[in-house]
Design a protein around this motif. Structure first.
Motif, PDB file in Angstrom:
ATOM      1  N   ASP A 102     -23.395 -12.214   4.359  1.00  0.00           N
ATOM      2  CA  ASP A 102     -24.680 -12.815   4.692  1.00  0.00           C
ATOM      3  C   ASP A 102     -25.846 -11.864   4.443  1.00  0.00           C
ATOM      4  O   ASP A 102     -26.987 -12.304   4.291  1.00  0.00           O
ATOM      5  N   HIS A 103     -25.571 -10.565   4.413  1.00  0.00           N
ATOM      6  CA  HIS A 103     -26.610  -9.579   4.090  1.00  0.00           C
ATOM      7  C   HIS A 103     -26.496  -9.108   2.642  1.00  0.00           C
ATOM      8  O   HIS A 103     -27.507  -8.892   1.971  1.00  0.00           O
ATOM      9  N   VAL A 142     -34.861  -7.694   2.489  1.00  0.00           N
ATOM     10  CA  VAL A 142     -34.622  -8.604   1.358  1.00  0.00           C
ATOM     11  C   VAL A 142     -35.947  -9.081   0.786  1.00  0.00           C
ATOM     12  O   VAL A 142     -36.176  -9.047  -0.430  1.00  0.00           O
ATOM     13  N   TYR A 195     -25.910  -1.175  -2.903  1.00  0.00           N
ATOM     14  CA  TYR A 195     -25.804  -1.561  -1.506  1.00  0.00           C
ATOM     15  C   TYR A 195     -24.809  -0.632  -0.820  1.00  0.00           C
ATOM     16  O   TYR A 195     -23.623  -0.600  -1.181  1.00  0.00           O
ATOM     17  N   THR A 207     -27.877   0.087   4.875  1.00  0.00           N
ATOM     18  CA  THR A 207     -27.945  -0.741   6.067  1.00  0.00           C
ATOM     19  C   THR A 207     -26.708  -0.575   6.934  1.00  0.00           C
ATOM     20  O   THR A 207     -25.698  -0.019   6.502  1.00  0.00           O
ATOM     21  N   ALA A 255     -29.417  -9.713  -0.630  1.00  0.00           N
ATOM     22  CA  ALA A 255     -30.025  -8.478  -1.147  1.00  0.00           C
ATOM     23  C   ALA A 255     -29.828  -8.369  -2.655  1.00  0.00           C
ATOM     24  O   ALA A 255     -30.754  -7.987  -3.386  1.00  0.00           O
ATOM     25  N   ASP A 279     -38.639  -8.434   6.236  1.00  0.00           N
ATOM     26  CA  ASP A 279     -37.368  -7.720   6.206  1.00  0.00           C
ATOM     27  C   ASP A 279     -37.114  -7.094   4.835  1.00  0.00           C
ATOM     28  O   ASP A 279     -37.914  -7.234   3.902  1.00  0.00           O
ATOM     29  N   PHE A 297     -25.171  -3.251   8.014  1.00  0.00           N
ATOM     30  CA  PHE A 297     -24.428  -4.500   7.853  1.00  0.00           C
ATOM     31  C   PHE A 297     -23.708  -4.558   6.506  1.00  0.00           C
ATOM     32  O   PHE A 297     -24.319  -4.359   5.455  1.00  0.00           O
ATOM     33  N   ASP A 326     -33.815  -0.314   4.116  1.00  0.00           N
ATOM     34  CA  ASP A 326     -33.090  -0.938   5.213  1.00  0.00           C
ATOM     35  C   ASP A 326     -33.286  -2.450   5.110  1.00  0.00           C
ATOM     36  O   ASP A 326     -34.208  -2.924   4.426  1.00  0.00           O
ATOM     37  N   LEU A 327     -32.432  -3.233   5.778  1.00  0.00           N
ATOM     38  CA  LEU A 327     -32.567  -4.692   5.705  1.00  0.00           C
ATOM     39  C   LEU A 327     -33.193  -5.287   6.952  1.00  0.00           C
ATOM     40  O   LEU A 327     -34.130  -6.077   6.861  1.00  0.00           O
ATOM     41  N   ARG A 328     -32.693  -4.939   8.122  1.00  0.00           N
ATOM     42  CA  ARG A 328     -33.208  -5.509   9.365  1.00  0.00           C
ATOM     43  C   ARG A 328     -34.405  -4.708   9.846  1.00  0.00           C
ATOM     44  O   ARG A 328     -34.259  -3.597  10.331  1.00  0.00           O
TER      45      ARG A 328
END
Length: 212
Positions: free
Chosen positions: A88-89, A63, A101, A82, A93, A61, A84, A54-56
């Motif tokens: 921006d995400h 990334v 992704y 994720t 990544a 985090d 998103f 996951d990213l958030r």
């Protein structure tokens, strides 16, 4: 057996992924983590074949965790999953070393296929994200020119065109009335014939070819 580490701060998401993965015969969840710090620690302990990231998350985090995991093991495979799907995400990544992704509304069978193929060395994305990456590559001033067109069968050309439009394997199979395994075979042949080494580059090649 492909071993997987699940990283997500939501316990319910991890539980759902575990159920999905453990319903297969060739994949196994060997551990879970609720944040990036724990993800790095668990990766070092377990050495899984793949991390679903996951990213958030609170603290470190996804990334940053991906970057640290790749620093520990440059050949590690991290597949981002994720909510998103914005640039921006996505691009941070990829810059951190993610090998794929996907967004969380991805079809379960597509996700399982992506886990297997990422471990095999492919670079994979949700169809909409793949289309955006292709568009970015085509717009880049340094985009490579088109290599000589290979000798493709009509069916291979149909598959190539749909890859260039950003369609996933199941969607291509449905549109062409083929089995998914047949589509995978065609894509493997296309990678070989076009001299491309992953689906993104194959999609870029397809887009350039169909422009001509």
């Amino acid at each position: 057996m492909i071993t997987v580490l699940l990283v997500d701060d939501q316990r319910l998401v991890r539980a759902g992924l575990r159920m999905l993965i453990e319903d297969t015969t060739d994949l196994a969840v060997v551990g879970e983590a609720a944040d990036g710090v724990e993800a790095v620690r668990r990766f070092a302990e377990l050495a899984p074949d793949l991390v679903v990231m996951d990213l958030r998350m609170p603290g470190l985090d996804g990334v940053a965790a991906t970057r640290q995991i790749l620093a520990l093991s440059p050949r590690a495979k991290v597949l981002v999953l994720t909510t998103f799907d914005d640039d921006d995400h996505l691009f941070p990544a990829l810059a951190a070393g993610a090998a794929g992704y996907f967004v969380k509304d991805t079809d379960p069978e597509i996700l399982l296929d992506a886990i297997r193929r990422t471990v095999d060395g492919d670079l994979l994305f949700s169809p909409a994200l793949l289309r955006r990456l292709v568009d970015r590559a085509l717009e880049a001033p340094s985009a490579p020119g088109l290599a000589p067109a290979p000798d493709l069968t009509p069916r291979e050309f149909d598959v190539l065109r749909l890859v260039g439009e950003g369609h996933g394997n199941q969607d291509i199979a449905d549109r062409l009335h083929l089995g998914v395994s047949t589509v995978k075979s065609h894509i493997a042949n296309l990678l070989d014939k076009t001299g491309t080494d992953n689906r993104v580059r194959l999609a870029v090649y397809a887009s350039k070819l169909t422009e001509h």
